[in-house]
Every structure is written in C-alpha cells, then in structure tokens.
Write a protein that holds these residues in place. Sequence first.
Motif, short mmCIF file in Angstrom:
data_model
loop_
_atom_site.label_atom_id
_atom_site.label_comp_id
_atom_site.label_asym_id
_atom_site.label_seq_id
_atom_site.Cartn_x
_atom_site.Cartn_y
_atom_site.Cartn_z
N TYR A 146 0.78 -1.33 0.10
CA TYR A 146 0.09 0.07 -0.14
C TYR A 146 0.76 1.19 0.02
N PRO A 147 0.79 2.03 -0.95
CA PRO A 147 1.79 3.23 -1.20
C PRO A 147 1.39 4.09 0.19
N LEU A 148 2.31 5.08 0.53
CA LEU A 148 2.29 5.97 1.53
C LEU A 148 2.57 7.17 0.99
N LEU A 149 1.57 8.29 1.02
CA LEU A 149 1.76 9.40 0.48
C LEU A 149 1.64 10.27 1.81
N GLN A 150 2.09 11.62 1.92
CA GLN A 150 1.66 12.48 3.05
C GLN A 150 0.96 13.61 2.63
N GLN A 151 -0.01 14.06 3.38
CA GLN A 151 -0.67 15.24 3.24
C GLN A 151 0.39 16.16 4.20
N HIS A 152 1.21 17.02 3.64
CA HIS A 152 2.18 17.89 4.37
C HIS A 152 1.78 19.27 4.00
N MET A 186 0.84 36.00 12.43
CA MET A 186 0.43 36.01 13.69
C MET A 186 0.97 34.62 14.52
N GLU A 187 0.63 33.49 13.68
CA GLU A 187 1.05 32.11 14.32
C GLU A 187 1.46 31.23 12.89
N VAL A 188 2.02 30.11 13.44
CA VAL A 188 2.40 29.19 12.38
C VAL A 188 1.79 27.83 12.80
N GLU A 189 1.42 26.96 11.75
CA GLU A 189 1.11 25.69 12.03
C GLU A 189 1.72 24.79 10.82
N GLN A 190 2.29 23.87 11.30
CA GLN A 190 2.70 22.64 10.55
C GLN A 190 2.39 21.49 10.86
N GLY A 191 2.36 20.58 9.75
CA GLY A 191 1.77 19.28 9.98
C GLY A 191 1.94 18.33 8.63
N THR A 192 1.77 17.04 9.26
CA THR A 192 1.90 15.96 8.25
C THR A 192 0.72 14.92 8.52
N ILE A 193 0.01 14.43 7.60
CA ILE A 193 -1.06 13.39 7.92
C ILE A 193 -0.71 12.37 6.64
N PRO A 194 -0.58 11.00 7.20
CA PRO A 194 -0.46 10.06 6.62
C PRO A 194 -1.42 9.57 5.53
N MET A 195 -1.18 9.44 4.26
CA MET A 195 -2.32 9.05 3.34
C MET A 195 -1.90 7.63 2.90
N THR A 196 -2.67 6.56 3.48
CA THR A 196 -2.37 5.43 2.95
C THR A 196 -3.76 4.29 3.30
N CYS A 197 -3.85 3.42 2.53
CA CYS A 197 -4.75 2.34 2.95
C CYS A 197 -4.07 1.05 3.60
N TYR A 198 -2.93 1.20 4.25
CA TYR A 198 -2.44 0.16 4.87
C TYR A 198 -3.61 -0.17 5.81
N LYS A 199 -3.42 -1.67 6.09
CA LYS A 199 -4.31 -2.19 7.10
C LYS A 199 -3.86 -1.93 8.33
N PHE A 200 -4.13 -0.78 8.99
CA PHE A 200 -3.67 -0.41 10.58
C PHE A 200 -4.19 -1.43 11.50
N HIS A 201 -5.66 -2.14 11.02
CA HIS A 201 -6.41 -2.62 12.05
C HIS A 201 -5.75 -4.11 12.43
N LYS A 202 -4.78 -4.48 11.33
CA LYS A 202 -4.07 -5.80 11.58
C LYS A 202 -3.32 -5.71 13.03
N HIS A 203 -2.85 -4.53 13.47
CA HIS A 203 -2.05 -4.48 14.67
C HIS A 203 -2.97 -4.51 16.02
N ASN A 204 -4.32 -4.59 15.46
CA ASN A 204 -5.17 -4.62 16.79
C ASN A 204 -5.37 -6.07 17.41
N SER A 205 -5.61 -6.25 18.63
CA SER A 205 -5.80 -7.57 19.33
C SER A 205 -7.42 -7.53 19.82
N ASP A 206 -7.82 -8.54 20.70
CA ASP A 206 -8.93 -8.59 21.40
C ASP A 206 -8.81 -7.40 22.39
#
Length: 380
Positions: free
Chosen positions: A156-162, A243-263
């Motif tokens: 699953y490709p990983l892009l960033q919204q930066h 007046m203020e600065v904001e910087q960020g990055t948000i991962p954009m991916t369809c990686y199956k994060f849920h496979k790291h969950n357990s009960d």
Amino acid sequence: MSNFDHIIIGAGAAGLLLADALTSDDHFSSSSILIIDQDNKTKNDRTWCFWEKENGKFDSLLHKSWSNIHFAGQKWDRSSSIAPYQYKMLRGIDLYNHYVNRIKEHPNVTWVKDRVVLVEENGSKVLVTAQNGFHTGSIAFDSRFNPEPIQKQQKYPLLQQHFLGWFIKTEKPIFKPGEATFMDFSIPQKENTRFMYVLPFSETEALLEYTLFSEHFLEKSEYEAGIRDYIEQKLGNTNFEIMEVEQGTIPMTCYKFHKHNSDRVMHIGIAGGWAKPSTGFTFYNTSKKVTDLVVHLKKGKPLSKFHKRTKFWFYDLLLLDILYKHNHLGHSIFEAMFKKRKPQLILKFLDEETSLWEDLQIISACPKLPFVKALFGRIF
Ligand SMILES: Cc1cc2nc3c(=O)[nH]c(=O)nc-3n(C[C@H](O)[C@H](O)[C@H](O)COP(=O)(O)OP(=O)(O)OC[C@H]3O[C@@H](n4cnc5c(N)ncnc54)[C@H](O)[C@@H]3O)c2cc1C
C-alpha cells in the motif's frame, strides 16, 4: 502498579473524544479509566476543519464556520454554497480545554503525564510501561502513531498530506470572510499535487496553508515561499504580519492498520487508520468512529472485530496508487470532480455516505484512463 478497566494512551483528538464518550455513558460509570499522555495539552498545536450538515456537537467550540467554499483549478474557479453543509473550524486548544475539564469532573478517571514506551499483553491483562511507571488494564486504546510498519511494506503506497500554514493579518482588506478556499490548484504544481488552502476569519485575517499530497517533504523555506508567492500574486500583494504558524503531516495510505489490533489492544485516531486515505481528513471521522466504538464496547464485542472494510477503501486505494506513481495528476482529478459535480455530492462522497449510483456520478467525472490502469494494476 495500578490496574484499570480501560487505558487510553494519548489525550489528543481520538483519546479525548473516546474518554468523553465513555464518561458520558452510564454503561461505563463504574469503569476505571486511565488517560496517559506525555504532554499536558496546553498549546494550540493545530486547527481542525470538517464539514457537517446543520448543527453539531462541536458548535459551541467553533472558531469560525463558512457556508461557501471556493475551488480553483489551473484555468477556472468556482465559489458555491455548500448548504445544508457548513465548513467548520475548531482550534486545538479549545477542544483540549473543553474536553479535559469535562472529563476531569469524573472521579473514575485517572490522569497521568508520562511517556509510554511499551504496550504488551499478558493473559487477560494489558501491561503499559511508561518512563515513570507501569499500569495494567483490561483493554487499552493506543493513539501513538508508529509509521515504521507502513514504511517497511510496499503493498500500500504511503503518501503524506504535508503543509505549513501562516495565520496572517494584512494591511489591506483582501479576504472574503464568508468563503473558505478548499483547494486552489492554480499554483505551480512542480510535478506534484500542490494546492493552497485559505481560511479567512475577517477581511484582513486568514490562515493560509501551502499543502501537498506527495511522498516527500519539502524544505521549510519552500512552503514559506509558496505562501509568500500566493499572497503576492493572487491576493494583491499587501503588507502582512504572521501571527501564528502551523505545520503538520498526515499519512495518506490504505495500509491495514487494524491488523495490529488484538482483542485487548486497539489503535485509535491516526494510529488506527482513522485518517481518510485520500484526503487526510481525520477529525470528524474520529468523532464518528468513537460513537461506533462505544456501541461496539457495550455489546461486549472484542476490539479486533471493530474494523469494517467498505467500497470507499478501494476507491481511496486507486486514487493513492495514481498519485503515488503519477503525482502530477492530482490537480486534474480534483479539478474534474469539482468542475462537473456539485460540492455537496463530493462532500457526501468524501464522508463515505454516497450510494453506488452517487459513487458512479463521482467516478464518471474523473479522468478515466488513470483509474482504469490503477484498477488493472490492482487486479493483476
Ligand atoms: C497541524 C495539523 C492540522 C490538522 N488539521 C486537520 C483538519 O483540519 N481536519 C482533519 O480532519 N484533520 C486534521 N489533522 C489530522 C488529525 O485530525 C489530527 O492529527 C488529530 O489530532 C489526530 O488525532 P489523534 O488522536 O490520532 O492524534 P493526536 O491528536 O496527535 O494525539 C496523540 C496524543 O498521543 C500523545 N502521545 C504520543 N506519543 C506518546 C507516548 N509515547 N506516550 C504518551 N503519549 C503520547 C501525544 O502527546 C498526543 O496528545 C491535522 C493534523 C495536524 C498535525
């Protein structure tokens, strides 16, 4: 060592909204809850925007809302009402203050300021190790984001919204306070998907964010030059003060994060894959997921069974496949969509609430060839 029913790691958007949902529900009134965060959440470290029909539960905390949005392509632009939706903006600090105070009213909640270093399962317990102590719980919700497993895989490709944003005050009145610029693609794309995001608070005050959907970050000076050029070339070259600065990055991916969950351990927020892969919008989705999660918990279902995959996951996957291989195509895809379809339909689609017929209207508005190629790429 202290023992809790629920441990929430991270008091950011996901952790606070979850803690609030649990403490507001009588079902959990006798549950002991630990919230553990390394930070005391006293800084305005981000602003959240989302859209919503009519009134919503964050309305009393909003900094500003807009009923019109502006979209600009390379050669055309359009301003439209998004009624019945409103585009809403919430400052991080206002959410933190409100929810921390509200949750602190509940005696069954313990707050610990510490840095979590390890989460392990041991039989029917979850062991949370922090720098200054250990805690055990029956279940844990973890909002620490670890990009490593995503970076290590290639499926699953990983892009960033930066992005980098400036809150500015201008000498001359140059903004339309009733209209938020959702995406302005009229800036040089430089082989990427780049756009400006402009949120005006008055005729002389706005947040301007130079934003990319791409694989690699830029030097700070390049985001800054992008904002400066935009003010000079598109907004009438006025004097301004940052007046203020904001910087960020948000991962954009369809990686199956849920496979790291357990009960017993579930990842929430960005760490749980709750960011919309194709846009990075996370906040409102987190609020919806928290509501569903509380229902899930009340039914006594294991945490590993929470995840549901929908058709939208596949649509996002195709778009990310295209943007990963052909990053310069982003503007033409978003432009085609906004040119041919009403913003309300697009917002509904991005909210993952459209019917198959409505999906087809969106899909048919987009350039066909890249999507057909991406589809074949995934099938074969
Ligand atoms: C600047 C910025 C602007 C954004 N704007 C928008 C927007 O407009 N709309 C939108 O939908 N989304 C937006 N997002 C994306 C997303 O909504 C936010 O990142 C959101 O805060 C994610 O919530 P979260 O709970 O997953 O993570 P966070 O809010 O980052 O919370 C994680 C928490 O975990 C704590 N933590 C981390 N590691 C540890 C550790 N080891 N031990 C203890 N505590 C730890 C952190 O201190 C933090 O409090 C934005 C993100 C950023 C960075």
